[in-house]
Design a protein around this motif. Structure first.
Motif, short mmCIF file in Angstrom:
data_model
loop_
_atom_site.label_atom_id
_atom_site.label_comp_id
_atom_site.label_asym_id
_atom_site.label_seq_id
_atom_site.Cartn_x
_atom_site.Cartn_y
_atom_site.Cartn_z
N VAL A 34 0.82 -1.21 0.00
CA VAL A 34 0.00 0.00 0.00
C VAL A 34 0.85 1.27 0.00
O VAL A 34 0.52 2.25 -0.67
N PHE A 35 1.96 1.25 0.75
CA PHE A 35 2.83 2.42 0.86
C PHE A 35 4.28 2.02 0.53
O PHE A 35 5.13 1.97 1.43
N PRO A 36 4.57 1.71 -0.72
CA PRO A 36 5.91 1.21 -1.04
C PRO A 36 7.04 2.17 -0.72
O PRO A 36 8.17 1.75 -0.48
N LYS A 37 6.77 3.49 -0.69
CA LYS A 37 7.82 4.46 -0.41
C LYS A 37 7.91 4.82 1.08
O LYS A 37 8.85 5.52 1.48
N SER A 38 6.94 4.37 1.85
CA SER A 38 6.96 4.70 3.29
C SER A 38 6.44 3.52 4.11
O SER A 38 5.70 3.70 5.07
N PHE A 39 6.83 2.32 3.71
CA PHE A 39 6.32 1.12 4.39
C PHE A 39 6.77 1.08 5.85
O PHE A 39 7.71 1.75 6.26
N ILE A 40 6.07 0.26 6.62
CA ILE A 40 6.32 0.17 8.07
C ILE A 40 7.37 -0.90 8.34
O ILE A 40 7.17 -2.07 8.02
N TYR A 41 8.48 -0.49 8.92
CA TYR A 41 9.52 -1.46 9.26
C TYR A 41 9.78 -1.53 10.77
O TYR A 41 10.40 -2.48 11.25
N PHE A 42 9.32 -0.51 11.51
CA PHE A 42 9.41 -0.59 12.98
C PHE A 42 8.23 0.18 13.56
O PHE A 42 8.39 1.26 14.14
N GLY A 43 7.05 -0.39 13.39
CA GLY A 43 5.83 0.21 13.89
C GLY A 43 5.50 -0.29 15.28
O GLY A 43 6.36 -0.83 15.99
N VAL A 44 4.23 -0.17 15.65
CA VAL A 44 3.85 -0.47 17.02
C VAL A 44 4.06 -1.95 17.36
O VAL A 44 4.53 -2.28 18.46
N LEU A 45 3.75 -2.86 16.45
CA LEU A 45 3.93 -4.29 16.76
C LEU A 45 5.41 -4.66 16.81
O LEU A 45 5.82 -5.47 17.64
N HIS A 46 6.22 -4.08 15.93
CA HIS A 46 7.66 -4.33 15.97
C HIS A 46 8.23 -3.83 17.30
O HIS A 46 9.03 -4.52 17.95
N GLY A 47 7.79 -2.62 17.69
CA GLY A 47 8.25 -2.07 18.96
C GLY A 47 7.82 -2.91 20.14
O GLY A 47 8.61 -3.17 21.06
N ILE A 48 6.55 -3.34 20.14
CA ILE A 48 6.06 -4.16 21.24
C ILE A 48 6.86 -5.46 21.34
O ILE A 48 7.20 -5.90 22.44
N ALA A 49 7.17 -6.07 20.20
CA ALA A 49 7.92 -7.33 20.22
C ALA A 49 9.25 -7.17 20.94
O ALA A 49 9.65 -8.01 21.75
N VAL A 50 9.96 -6.08 20.67
CA VAL A 50 11.25 -5.84 21.33
C VAL A 50 11.04 -5.43 22.78
O VAL A 50 11.72 -5.92 23.69
N MET A 51 10.07 -4.55 23.02
CA MET A 51 9.88 -4.02 24.37
C MET A 51 9.35 -5.07 25.34
O MET A 51 9.64 -5.00 26.54
N LEU A 52 8.59 -6.04 24.86
CA LEU A 52 8.12 -7.10 25.74
C LEU A 52 9.30 -7.90 26.31
O LEU A 52 9.31 -8.26 27.49
N ILE A 53 10.29 -8.17 25.46
CA ILE A 53 11.47 -8.89 25.93
C ILE A 53 12.22 -8.06 26.97
O ILE A 53 12.60 -8.56 28.04
N LEU A 54 12.41 -6.78 26.66
CA LEU A 54 13.13 -5.91 27.60
C LEU A 54 12.36 -5.76 28.91
O LEU A 54 12.96 -5.75 30.00
N ALA A 55 11.04 -5.66 28.83
CA ALA A 55 10.23 -5.54 30.04
C ALA A 55 10.35 -6.80 30.90
O ALA A 55 10.46 -6.72 32.13
#
Length: 246
Positions: A97-118
């Motif tokens: 949908v947004f090939p020039k501004s695709f999501i590579y570290f959005g809310v789910l990516h952030g949550i995945a990393v932050m859950l481990i750190l938490a």
């Protein structure tokens, strides 16, 4: 046996409904049916920050409850894999949908990393209050720090901007880096641990079974990941169908 606490699910459901209203307006703008600046207008940017904050604070609360109820690492990783897989789906869909501004570290990516750190910092106790404040404040000092030490500009690179110590937002439709958002997760987790120890009723411990509208909202809150993945395709599809029919 784990117990879901309805009040956390209600809080998550509130974030989901707010997110849906926000994305509905965003999608109307995407199809040219309204004219709004979702990237710079404070009316929209502050709503986006509030919605993300609510989601991440409840993620911290949920981690506090999981640890309180003795969730083993094996169960944690099963849920984590679901979140990580969903993040990859979001990336794949946004590329279409947004090939020039695709999501590579959005809310789910952030949550995945932050859950481990938490989880790894669960024993840090009340120190997470001031540490969370530092994490939240760091992005605000990044521009001045980079002006004084240009070498710090390396944190703007695509390989490091997921940390969040940047002086310019990358071109992407959703960006939820560790700074400042890990601080919100920490605050949610330490608040949940305090409440479970001192005010368990605040989180719904001992609540009677929900009924009626409340039951519907609780159910929505418990299916947040599935809803998150499906709501945008559904909204976009419905708006597209309406525009084709006009």
């Amino acid at each position: 046996m784990t117990q879901r606490l309805d009040r956390i699910d209600l809080l998550r459901a509130a974030a989901m409904l707010w997110m849906t209203a926000y994305h509905f307006c965003f999608d109307l703008n995407f199809f040219g049916l309204i004219r709004e600046d979702f990237y710079r207008d404070p009316f929209w940017t502050w709503q986006r920050n509030a919605i993300v904050s609510l989601f991440l604070f409840t993620a911290g609360l949920s981690q506090a409850v999981a640890l309180y109820q003795g969730q083993p690492w094996s169960r944690f990783w099963r849920r984590w894999l679901q979140v990580a897989a969903a993040a990859l789906l979001v990336t794949a869909g946004s590329v279409l949908v947004f090939p020039k501004s695709f999501i590579y570290f959005g809310v789910l990516h952030g949550i995945a990393v932050m859950l481990i750190l938490a989880r790894l910092t669960a024993g840090w106790g009340a120190w997470r209050w001031p540490l969370g404040a530092v994490v939240i404040a760091l992005p605000f000092v990044a521009p001045a720090a980079m002006a004084a030490w240009p070498a710090l500009e390396v944190f703007n690179s695509p390989w490091l901007n997921w940390l969040g110590f940047v002086n310019r937002k990358p071109v992407t439709e959703d960006y939820v880096p560790l700074l400042p958002w890990l601080g919100v997760v920490w605050w949610g987790m330490v608040a949940g641990q305090w409440a479970l120890a001192h005010r368990p009723t605040w989180l719904g411990v001992g609540d009677a079974a929900a009924t009626g509208v409340r039951r519907g909202l609780v159910t929505l809150g418990r299916w947040s990941l599935s809803y998150y993945l499906l709501h945008q395709p559904v909204l976009l599809g419905l708006i597209w169908l309406v525009t084709r029919a006009l």
